[in-house]
Design a protein around this motif. Sequence first.
Motif, mmCIF file in Angstrom:
data_model
loop_
_atom_site.group_PDB
_atom_site.id
_atom_site.type_symbol
_atom_site.label_atom_id
_atom_site.label_comp_id
_atom_site.label_asym_id
_atom_site.label_seq_id
_atom_site.Cartn_x
_atom_site.Cartn_y
_atom_site.Cartn_z
ATOM 1 N N ASP A 7 31.864 60.155 43.005
ATOM 2 C CA ASP A 7 31.770 61.485 42.415
ATOM 3 C C ASP A 7 32.215 61.518 40.960
ATOM 4 O O ASP A 7 31.896 62.446 40.232
ATOM 5 C CB ASP A 7 32.611 62.481 43.213
ATOM 6 C CG ASP A 7 32.051 62.705 44.614
ATOM 7 O OD1 ASP A 7 30.864 62.401 44.828
ATOM 8 O OD2 ASP A 7 32.802 63.168 45.481
ATOM 9 N N ARG A 8 32.948 60.529 40.536
ATOM 10 C CA ARG A 8 33.437 60.499 39.160
ATOM 11 C C ARG A 8 32.299 60.168 38.204
ATOM 12 O O ARG A 8 31.446 59.340 38.507
ATOM 13 C CB ARG A 8 34.524 59.443 38.998
ATOM 14 C CG ARG A 8 35.774 59.745 39.763
ATOM 15 C CD ARG A 8 36.803 58.690 39.513
ATOM 16 N NE ARG A 8 37.937 58.886 40.398
ATOM 17 C CZ ARG A 8 38.854 57.983 40.629
ATOM 18 N NH1 ARG A 8 38.799 56.819 40.047
ATOM 19 N NH2 ARG A 8 39.858 58.244 41.433
ATOM 20 N N PRO A 9 32.296 60.827 37.041
ATOM 21 C CA PRO A 9 31.261 60.472 36.057
ATOM 22 C C PRO A 9 31.487 59.048 35.554
ATOM 23 O O PRO A 9 32.629 58.625 35.366
ATOM 24 C CB PRO A 9 31.461 61.488 34.937
ATOM 25 C CG PRO A 9 32.790 62.099 35.163
ATOM 26 C CD PRO A 9 33.166 61.874 36.590
ATOM 27 N N ARG A 10 30.396 58.318 35.395
ATOM 28 C CA ARG A 10 30.503 56.942 34.901
ATOM 29 C C ARG A 10 30.788 56.962 33.415
ATOM 30 O O ARG A 10 30.282 57.803 32.691
ATOM 31 C CB ARG A 10 29.198 56.182 35.143
ATOM 32 C CG ARG A 10 29.036 55.779 36.597
ATOM 33 C CD ARG A 10 27.898 54.848 36.770
ATOM 34 N NE ARG A 10 28.157 53.599 36.063
ATOM 35 C CZ ARG A 10 27.513 52.478 36.268
ATOM 36 N NH1 ARG A 10 26.550 52.450 37.138
ATOM 37 N NH2 ARG A 10 27.799 51.397 35.589
ATOM 38 N N LYS A 11 31.595 56.034 32.999
ATOM 39 C CA LYS A 11 31.889 55.897 31.581
ATOM 40 C C LYS A 11 30.619 55.456 30.867
ATOM 41 O O LYS A 11 29.875 54.615 31.369
ATOM 42 C CB LYS A 11 32.987 54.852 31.391
ATOM 43 C CG LYS A 11 33.427 54.680 29.961
ATOM 44 C CD LYS A 11 34.526 53.654 29.848
ATOM 45 C CE LYS A 11 34.867 53.439 28.394
ATOM 46 N NZ LYS A 11 35.840 52.376 28.215
#
Length: 63
Positions: A7-11
């Motif tokens: 769920d975390r945005p990718r760097k």
Amino acid sequence: MPAEDDDRPRKKISHEIGQDLSLLSLEELTERIALLTAEIGRLQQAATKKRASKDAANSFFKS
């Protein structure tokens, strides 16, 4: 727990010329190659356009 990581945005992928590559995975290296290949294409297109403009100006002023 792994579902939370998804769920975390990718760097955003970025690359610094001369950076140490030893800590990058094969996937990261492949992503950077794709990024840099696309950037090379973009630079080549810009150079082609500028060359055409320069040639047109040279042709105009030689007449």
